[in-house]
Design a protein around this motif. Structure first.
Motif, PDB file in Angstrom:
ATOM      1  N   ALA A   1      14.791  14.493  24.827  1.00  0.00           N
ATOM      2  CA  ALA A   1      15.483  14.820  23.470  1.00  0.00           C
ATOM      3  C   ALA A   1      17.027  14.611  23.205  1.00  0.00           C
ATOM      4  O   ALA A   1      17.487  13.953  22.447  1.00  0.00           O
ATOM      5  N   GLY A   2      17.794  15.233  24.399  1.00  0.00           N
ATOM      6  CA  GLY A   2      19.300  15.016  24.297  1.00  0.00           C
ATOM      7  C   GLY A   2      19.687  13.490  24.549  1.00  0.00           C
ATOM      8  O   GLY A   2      20.402  12.790  23.853  1.00  0.00           O
ATOM      9  N   LEU A   3      18.990  12.694  25.597  1.00  0.00           N
ATOM     10  CA  LEU A   3      19.106  11.356  25.477  1.00  0.00           C
ATOM     11  C   LEU A   3      18.987  10.281  24.246  1.00  0.00           C
ATOM     12  O   LEU A   3      19.643   9.373  24.103  1.00  0.00           O
ATOM     13  N   THR A   4      17.816  10.867  23.595  1.00  0.00           N
ATOM     14  CA  THR A   4      17.436  10.035  22.359  1.00  0.00           C
ATOM     15  C   THR A   4      18.256  10.163  21.450  1.00  0.00           C
ATOM     16  O   THR A   4      18.654   9.318  20.595  1.00  0.00           O
ATOM     17  N   PHE A   5      18.876  11.641  21.475  1.00  0.00           N
ATOM     18  CA  PHE A   5      19.998  11.868  20.268  1.00  0.00           C
ATOM     19  C   PHE A   5      21.130  10.900  20.741  1.00  0.00           C
ATOM     20  O   PHE A   5      21.809  10.248  19.571  1.00  0.00           O
ATOM     21  N   VAL A   6      21.473  10.750  21.944  1.00  0.00           N
ATOM     22  CA  VAL A   6      22.653  10.077  22.138  1.00  0.00           C
ATOM     23  C   VAL A   6      22.546   8.497  21.930  1.00  0.00           C
ATOM     24  O   VAL A   6      23.489   7.762  21.461  1.00  0.00           O
ATOM     25  N   GLN A   7      21.463   8.057  22.228  1.00  0.00           N
ATOM     26  CA  GLN A   7      21.107   6.772  22.294  1.00  0.00           C
ATOM     27  C   GLN A   7      21.066   6.318  20.532  1.00  0.00           C
ATOM     28  O   GLN A   7      21.525   5.331  20.300  1.00  0.00           O
ATOM     29  N   THR A   8      20.281   7.192  19.996  1.00  0.00           N
ATOM     30  CA  THR A   8      20.237   6.741  18.446  1.00  0.00           C
ATOM     31  C   THR A   8      21.717   6.701  17.955  1.00  0.00           C
ATOM     32  O   THR A   8      21.990   6.005  16.839  1.00  0.00           O
ATOM     33  N   LYS A   9      22.654   7.852  18.367  1.00  0.00           N
ATOM     34  CA  LYS A   9      23.862   7.807  17.579  1.00  0.00           C
ATOM     35  C   LYS A   9      24.668   6.633  18.351  1.00  0.00           C
ATOM     36  O   LYS A   9      25.439   6.017  17.264  1.00  0.00           O
ATOM     37  N   MET A  10      24.424   6.215  19.276  1.00  0.00           N
ATOM     38  CA  MET A  10      25.225   5.147  19.738  1.00  0.00           C
ATOM     39  C   MET A  10      24.673   3.593  18.994  1.00  0.00           C
ATOM     40  O   MET A  10      25.647   2.881  18.706  1.00  0.00           O
ATOM     41  N   MET A  11      23.597   3.561  18.579  1.00  0.00           N
ATOM     42  CA  MET A  11      23.022   2.557  18.082  1.00  0.00           C
ATOM     43  C   MET A  11      23.473   2.428  16.515  1.00  0.00           C
ATOM     44  O   MET A  11      23.817   1.383  16.001  1.00  0.00           O
ATOM     45  N   GLN A  12      23.489   3.706  15.958  1.00  0.00           N
ATOM     46  CA  GLN A  12      24.148   3.574  14.536  1.00  0.00           C
ATOM     47  C   GLN A  12      25.773   3.547  14.458  1.00  0.00           C
ATOM     48  O   GLN A  12      26.059   3.058  13.413  1.00  0.00           O
ATOM     49  N   GLN A  13      26.360   3.819  15.529  1.00  0.00           N
ATOM     50  CA  GLN A  13      27.738   3.547  15.583  1.00  0.00           C
ATOM     51  C   GLN A  13      27.875   2.218  15.546  1.00  0.00           C
ATOM     52  O   GLN A  13      29.045   1.862  14.864  1.00  0.00           O
ATOM     53  N   GLY A  14      27.164   1.266  15.891  1.00  0.00           N
ATOM     54  CA  GLY A  14      27.343  -0.120  15.823  1.00  0.00           C
ATOM     55  C   GLY A  14      26.989  -0.679  14.464  1.00  0.00           C
ATOM     56  O   GLY A  14      27.462  -1.621  14.147  1.00  0.00           O
ATOM     57  N   GLN A  15      26.438   0.435  13.506  1.00  0.00           N
ATOM     58  CA  GLN A  15      26.172   0.035  12.064  1.00  0.00           C
ATOM     59  C   GLN A  15      27.057   0.839  11.116  1.00  0.00           C
ATOM     60  O   GLN A  15      27.038   0.778   9.955  1.00  0.00           O
ATOM     61  N   ASN A  16      28.182   1.499  11.848  1.00  0.00           N
ATOM     62  CA  ASN A  16      28.840   2.605  11.089  1.00  0.00           C
ATOM     63  C   ASN A  16      27.975   3.586  10.025  1.00  0.00           C
ATOM     64  O   ASN A  16      28.248   3.922   9.168  1.00  0.00           O
ATOM     65  N   GLY A  17      26.886   3.876  10.792  1.00  0.00           N
ATOM     66  CA  GLY A  17      25.705   4.865   9.957  1.00  0.00           C
ATOM     67  C   GLY A  17      25.584   6.137  10.679  1.00  0.00           C
ATOM     68  O   GLY A  17      25.031   7.047  10.274  1.00  0.00           O
ATOM     69  N   SER A  18      26.413   6.497  11.729  1.00  0.00           N
ATOM     70  CA  SER A  18      26.361   7.756  12.348  1.00  0.00           C
ATOM     71  C   SER A  18      26.594   8.959  11.598  1.00  0.00           C
ATOM     72  O   SER A  18      26.145   9.767  11.974  1.00  0.00           O
TER      73      SER A  18
ATOM     74  N   TRP B   1      10.410   7.884  29.649  1.00  0.00           N
ATOM     75  CA  TRP B   1      11.324   7.799  28.516  1.00  0.00           C
ATOM     76  C   TRP B   1      12.521   8.086  28.816  1.00  0.00           C
ATOM     77  O   TRP B   1      13.549   7.312  28.285  1.00  0.00           O
ATOM     78  N   ILE B   2      12.921   8.936  29.848  1.00  0.00           N
ATOM     79  CA  ILE B   2      14.246   9.354  29.985  1.00  0.00           C
ATOM     80  C   ILE B   2      14.955   8.212  30.827  1.00  0.00           C
ATOM     81  O   ILE B   2      16.215   7.890  30.577  1.00  0.00           O
ATOM     82  N   THR B   3      14.153   7.631  31.673  1.00  0.00           N
ATOM     83  CA  THR B   3      14.757   6.359  32.614  1.00  0.00           C
ATOM     84  C   THR B   3      15.059   5.266  31.489  1.00  0.00           C
ATOM     85  O   THR B   3      16.329   4.667  31.627  1.00  0.00           O
ATOM     86  N   GLY B   4      14.248   5.023  30.698  1.00  0.00           N
ATOM     87  CA  GLY B   4      14.562   4.090  29.685  1.00  0.00           C
ATOM     88  C   GLY B   4      15.910   4.251  28.670  1.00  0.00           C
ATOM     89  O   GLY B   4      16.501   3.447  28.436  1.00  0.00           O
ATOM     90  N   ASN B   5      15.962   5.641  28.582  1.00  0.00           N
ATOM     91  CA  ASN B   5      16.855   5.890  27.789  1.00  0.00           C
ATOM     92  C   ASN B   5      18.231   5.802  28.405  1.00  0.00           C
ATOM     93  O   ASN B   5      19.310   5.201  28.029  1.00  0.00           O
ATOM     94  N   LEU B   6      18.244   6.241  29.625  1.00  0.00           N
ATOM     95  CA  LEU B   6      19.616   6.060  30.257  1.00  0.00           C
ATOM     96  C   LEU B   6      19.855   4.760  30.539  1.00  0.00           C
ATOM     97  O   LEU B   6      21.307   4.442  30.352  1.00  0.00           O
ATOM     98  N   PHE B   7      19.050   3.819  30.837  1.00  0.00           N
ATOM     99  CA  PHE B   7      19.372   2.464  31.000  1.00  0.00           C
ATOM    100  C   PHE B   7      19.843   1.882  29.666  1.00  0.00           C
ATOM    101  O   PHE B   7      20.817   1.118  29.775  1.00  0.00           O
ATOM    102  N   MET B   8      19.291   2.321  28.270  1.00  0.00           N
ATOM    103  CA  MET B   8      19.780   1.824  27.160  1.00  0.00           C
ATOM    104  C   MET B   8      21.110   2.282  26.743  1.00  0.00           C
ATOM    105  O   MET B   8      22.033   1.388  26.327  1.00  0.00           O
ATOM    106  N   ILE B   9      21.463   3.614  27.309  1.00  0.00           N
ATOM    107  CA  ILE B   9      22.720   4.100  26.956  1.00  0.00           C
ATOM    108  C   ILE B   9      23.785   3.336  27.558  1.00  0.00           C
ATOM    109  O   ILE B   9      24.788   2.873  27.192  1.00  0.00           O
ATOM    110  N   VAL B  10      23.440   3.185  29.009  1.00  0.00           N
ATOM    111  CA  VAL B  10      24.469   2.277  29.843  1.00  0.00           C
ATOM    112  C   VAL B  10      24.502   0.755  29.259  1.00  0.00           C
ATOM    113  O   VAL B  10      25.793   0.189  29.338  1.00  0.00           O
ATOM    114  N   GLN B  11      23.546   0.292  28.770  1.00  0.00           N
ATOM    115  CA  GLN B  11      23.517  -1.157  28.454  1.00  0.00           C
ATOM    116  C   GLN B  11      24.384  -1.193  27.155  1.00  0.00           C
ATOM    117  O   GLN B  11      25.092  -2.323  26.813  1.00  0.00           O
ATOM    118  N   SER B  12      24.103   0.044  26.270  1.00  0.00           N
ATOM    119  CA  SER B  12      24.838  -0.089  24.986  1.00  0.00           C
ATOM    120  C   SER B  12      26.295  -0.089  25.103  1.00  0.00           C
ATOM    121  O   SER B  12      27.134  -0.786  24.562  1.00  0.00           O
TER     122      SER B  12
END
Length: 253
Positions: A179-196, A227-238
């Motif tokens: 849940a924590g990593l999902t929050f971080v990943q979602t926030k990072m994605m939305q920062q790219g849209q100025n929507g966070s 899910w956790i491993t995928g989120n970690l990968f996405m955060i680093v990739q972002s």
């Protein structure tokens, strides 16, 4: 906001789909069906082989490696998604100008607004629907991992850390981490849209995290590990994409 709603609907569809799934018989014969025989079964064998041959019978590490491999293969889609987000962010002032230009609520004004908006987005390579594409592609892969854990004892009965991969985490560590990593990943994605910082953006962050927390609390730990491993990968990739595109923009300027 459109993309935020779509993401929530897709995540809800994942939860609804998997909570209604019954374990399937996974084998190499034709009795299991085409999906089981030609898709789930080979990937299951791959996960078991990697765990036994490379990680001293650790299926947990094998699931992590499989996840990293899948995410790497999907990286081109994530790059396209990120570029589309940047383009959407760059044309936001022009979109605002169009809104001010077509303030009328009549059908003709709205039609002209939609036509000019579509042309603007096409010319600048912006497409909000691309934000959902990587998640949609992952749906069948996510279900494959679920069926592999539920349908094969060698995977579902394996231990990893304090966990049994076929059962939910009794201490809720993995669900909270997911849940924590999902929050971080979602926030990072939305920062790219100025929507966070927008209300809809913050709502998406908390709702998506809450959904994953609830889902992870009742799901097999092996699936939450995926899910956790995928989120970690996405955060680093972002982070890498943000730095790379930032340098590219400075060079172009």
């Amino acid at each position: 906001m459109f993309t935020n709603r779509k993401m929530l609907l897709i995540m809800f569809a994942i939860l609804l789909l998997l909570t209604g799934c019954a374990p399937v018989s996974i084998s190499g014969n034709s009795n299991g069906g085409l999906w089981s025989e030609h898709v789930i079964y080979p990937i299951t064998l791959l996960i078991i082989y990697m765990g036994n041959a490379w990680f001293h019978h650790s299926i947990g590490f094998s699931i992590m490696l499989f996840t990293l491999g899948v995410r790497t293969l999907l990286s081109p889609l994530n790059v396209v998604q990120y570029k589309s987000q940047l383009n959407t962010k760059n044309i936001r002032p022009k979109v605002q100008e169009l809104k001010e230009k077509y303030t009328g609520s009549d059908k003709e004004s709205q039609l002209n607004y939609q036509q000019e908006l579509a042309e603007l987005m096409k010319e600048n390579g912006a497409n909000p629907l691309l934000g959902c594409l990587p998640l949609l592609v992952q749906l069948p892969i996510f279900s494959i991992v679920y069926y592999a854990i539920r349908g094969v004892d060698e995977i579902g009965s394996s231990s990893f850390l304090w966990l049994n991969l076929g059962h939910a985490d009794p201490y809720f560590v993995f669900p909270l981490l997911a849940a924590g990593l999902t929050f971080v990943q979602t926030k990072m994605m939305q920062q790219g849209q100025n929507g966070s910082s927008m209300p809809a953006g913050r709502l998406t962050q908390f709702l998506s995290s809450a959904m994953i927390l609830i889902f992870g609390s009742f799901s097999p730990a092996g699936l939450v590990l995926y899910w956790i491993t995928g989120n970690l990968f996405m955060i680093v990739q972002s982070m890498i994409l943000k730095k790379w595109f930032g340098k590219h923009a400075l060079t172009a300027a």
